[in-house]
Design a protein around this motif. Structure first.
Motif, PDB file in Angstrom:
ATOM      1  N   PRO A 128      -2.488   2.629  17.779  1.00 49.14           N
ATOM      2  CA  PRO A 128      -1.038   2.659  17.531  1.00 49.14           C
ATOM      3  C   PRO A 128      -0.695   3.495  16.310  1.00 49.14           C
ATOM      4  N   GLU A 129       0.239   4.394  16.481  1.00 52.76           N
ATOM      5  CA  GLU A 129       0.554   5.383  15.453  1.00 52.76           C
ATOM      6  C   GLU A 129       0.938   4.750  14.125  1.00 52.76           C
ATOM      7  N   ILE A 130       1.602   3.602  14.172  1.00 54.34           N
ATOM      8  CA  ILE A 130       2.076   2.969  12.940  1.00 54.34           C
ATOM      9  C   ILE A 130       0.915   2.659  12.000  1.00 54.34           C
ATOM     10  N   LEU A 131      -0.282   2.382  12.544  1.00 55.33           N
ATOM     11  CA  LEU A 131      -1.416   1.986  11.717  1.00 55.33           C
ATOM     12  C   LEU A 131      -1.996   3.148  10.927  1.00 55.33           C
ATOM     13  N   THR A 132      -1.668   4.361  11.278  1.00 51.55           N
ATOM     14  CA  THR A 132      -2.141   5.537  10.529  1.00 51.55           C
ATOM     15  C   THR A 132      -1.022   6.176   9.716  1.00 51.55           C
ATOM     16  N   SER A 133       0.121   5.486   9.620  1.00 49.03           N
ATOM     17  CA  SER A 133       1.290   6.065   8.947  1.00 49.03           C
ATOM     18  C   SER A 133       1.202   5.978   7.435  1.00 49.03           C
ATOM     19  N   GLY A 134       0.424   5.031   6.919  1.00 48.02           N
ATOM     20  CA  GLY A 134       0.390   4.819   5.474  1.00 48.02           C
ATOM     21  C   GLY A 134       1.533   3.980   4.962  1.00 48.02           C
ATOM     22  N   ASN A 135       2.447   3.588   5.820  1.00 47.78           N
ATOM     23  CA  ASN A 135       3.588   2.751   5.434  1.00 47.78           C
ATOM     24  C   ASN A 135       3.162   1.288   5.543  1.00 47.78           C
ATOM     25  N   HIS A 136       2.732   0.727   4.424  1.00 48.40           N
ATOM     26  CA  HIS A 136       2.136  -0.603   4.463  1.00 48.40           C
ATOM     27  C   HIS A 136       3.146  -1.689   4.823  1.00 48.40           C
ATOM     28  N   GLY A 137       4.396  -1.509   4.440  1.00 44.51           N
ATOM     29  CA  GLY A 137       5.420  -2.471   4.826  1.00 44.51           C
ATOM     30  C   GLY A 137       5.637  -2.487   6.330  1.00 44.51           C
ATOM     31  N   ALA A 138       5.710  -1.287   6.910  1.00 44.54           N
ATOM     32  CA  ALA A 138       5.897  -1.187   8.361  1.00 44.54           C
ATOM     33  C   ALA A 138       4.670  -1.703   9.104  1.00 44.54           C
ATOM     34  N   ILE A 139       3.489  -1.465   8.547  1.00 41.06           N
ATOM     35  CA  ILE A 139       2.257  -1.961   9.178  1.00 41.06           C
ATOM     36  C   ILE A 139       2.236  -3.491   9.176  1.00 41.06           C
ATOM     37  N   ALA A 140       2.620  -4.093   8.041  1.00 38.21           N
ATOM     38  CA  ALA A 140       2.653  -5.558   7.954  1.00 38.21           C
ATOM     39  C   ALA A 140       3.622  -6.141   8.974  1.00 38.21           C
ATOM     40  N   ARG A 141       4.778  -5.461   9.134  1.00 43.09           N
ATOM     41  CA  ARG A 141       5.759  -5.949  10.105  1.00 43.09           C
ATOM     42  C   ARG A 141       5.233  -5.806  11.532  1.00 43.09           C
ATOM     43  N   TRP A 142       4.578  -4.682  11.821  1.00 44.54           N
ATOM     44  CA  TRP A 142       4.001  -4.461  13.147  1.00 44.54           C
ATOM     45  C   TRP A 142       2.966  -5.532  13.464  1.00 44.54           C
TER      46      TRP A 142
END
Length: 479
Positions: free
Chosen positions: A211-225
């Motif tokens: 999933p693309e979100i996991l390689t985004s570096g956006n830790h807040g968005a990753i936690a929400r995902w």
């Protein structure tokens, strides 16, 4: 912490020298003793079982052999432990007995048992251990007897369950797991959810990318995902865990995700509740009437005369009115959202009603419902042209304790999808409604589900005329 295992197959536990449990023993975090039950037998044949009293199939393991073994491993008689309260005092001895008749093992049990200093695991075979062992040690103040099962199935003996218990308890002990945070995020951890899916390299496995979100570096968005995936997985596989979530621990985004999954939290309630949506049946007429009479006045303009309200209710919302609606499914579509209960069915429910919707359909006058003047016959919604009937959202009411729970959007979208299926012969019907011009809150709510203002009109309740706003949208926004 010390584990003592009693079994007639000591070799079964060689695997405990491996992995984290093996390393924990090497580091002195835990001690594991594996003992052959036959060492405590009294005859030349090392007999551990006998035929059951009362007859029946199979053999039962002997209480005197088990008693001698347990006494020896717990220093009973030589150095008896003082009476203590379990689990507050860590010195309480746990006698763990795997049994298909035992309590199904839960993560909370492991946390509780991890406070003991010694766990004796009695691995029975055949038809099990003489019941007096659990009775005798359960009556001793310095023991906690814990009969447990891994699930609703039967194994040949208790050895597999014993290994599971040792692994489950030991990994909770300080220093056992390298990153203690993993104990919080894992399935059945502090959050009360199943764990989210995990991925590692390569980034693409046989055409399936991470999933693309996991390689985004956006830790807040990753936690929400990750939290959203955990909620989805738990709702699908273990809805019983969703029912136990504490509402106070759920933030706005958690509640929104749960609403997407059909779980809602009513006002003043402590836990989420599953709501189901369905087409109403004639048998629902009385319950719907009672609900409508209670909720319809909330939408009336401020200061409206109570007599006028009562007259409208008597004419349009009594049980006979709903019987008429429900008996004419080609013209009236009635949907209900209710608390899911074990006794409810797809045709008539028993749960508390949270909301209902009434939609009118007619194919007269170019497919426009003629119940009210002011229908937006010529209105065009952005670049989506109406191609089919203009149907009327006559009623959409939510009980007070369910308002703000997220049900409005989810139930509305479900109702519109069901109605679109009924009208599948038409490329693009529109749906419209009337709402009091002064009810800004309701207008904002409808705009949030894609309704647009299309004008104003006069709407009469009895002899009282009110100014309403007309709002409209394509029935199927996906088209």
């Amino acid at each position: 912490m010390r584990f003592d295992i009693l079994t007639i197959f000591p070799e079964f536990f060689d695997s405990l020298a491996l992995s984290l449990v093996g390393k924990a023993q090497q580091r002195g975090l835990i001690e594991i003793g594996v003992h052959n039950l036959r060492d405590w037998t009294f005859d030349v044949h090392h007999t551990v079982d006998d035929t059951p009293f009362g007859g029946g199939a199979g053999m039962v393991m002997k209480a005197d052999v088990w008693g001698a073994a347990i006494d020896s491993l717990t220093l009973q008689g030589d150095d008896p432990l003082a009476a203590r309260d379990f689990p507050a005092d860590p010195q309480k001895i746990v006698l763990a007995i795997p049994s298909p008749a035992g309590k199904q093992l839960q993560q909370a049990d492991l946390h509780r048992l991890a406070q003991a200093s010694q766990v004796v695991l009695a691995c029975g075979r055949y038809e099990g251990i003489d019941a007096r062992i659990a009775q005798y040690y359960g009556a001793k103040p310095d023991f906690q007897v814990f009969e447990f099962s891994l699930g609703d199935y039967v194994l040949n003996g208790g050895e597999v369950a014993a290994i599971a218990l040792i692994e489950g308890i030991s990994r909770l002990l300080p220093g056992m797991v390298g990153n203690p945070q993993s104990l919080v995020e894992e399935s059945h951890g502090a959050a009360g959810l199943l764990e989210y899916p995990n991925y590692t390299r390569p980034g693409d496995f046989r055409g399936i990318p991470v999933p693309e979100i996991l390689t985004s570096g956006n830790h807040g968005a990753i936690a929400r995902w990750r939290k959203d995936r955990a909620l989805e997985r738990t709702a699908c596989s273990r809805p019983d865990l969703i029912e136990k979530l504490n509402a106070a621990d759920l933030d706005r985004k958690d509640r929104s995700k749960l609403a997407e999954l059909g779980w809602f939290i009513a006002k003043e309630e402590l836990h989420p509740v599953k709501l189901k949506y369905r087409r109403a049946a004639v048998a629902d007429a009385f319950r719907l009437s009672e609900f409508a009479m209670r909720t319809w006045p909330d939408s009336c303009p401020t200061g409206m005369d109570q007599t006028v309200i009562s007259q409208y209710i008597a004419k349009n919302l009594d049980p006979s009115a709903f019987e008429k609606y429900l008996a004419d499914p080609l013209r009236f579509l009635v949907y209900v959202a209710e608390v899911e209960t074990a006794g409810s069915s797809v045709t008539a429910g028993a749960g508390e009603i949270a909301a209902y919707v009434l939609i009118e359909i007619t194919f007269e006058q170019d497919g426009v419902v003629d119940a009210h003047d002011g229908a937006p016959v010529d209105f065009a919604y952005a670049d989506i042209q109406r191609d089919g009937p203009l149907i009327y959202l006559s009623k959409f009411y939510i009980a007070r304790n369910w308002r703000g729970s997220g049900i409005f959007k989810q139930f509305a979208n479900w109702c519109f999808a069901q109605t679109a299926a009924v009208l599948s012969d038409f490329p693009q019907p529109y749906i419209w409604l009337l709402t009091d011009i002064g009810n800004r809150h309701q207008q904002r709510a409808y705009r949030a589900i894609d309704f647009a203002h299309s004008g104003k009109c006069q709407f009469s309740i009895g002899d009282v005329s009110n100014t309403d706003v007309t709002m409209v949208r394509p029935l199927n926004m996906a088209k």
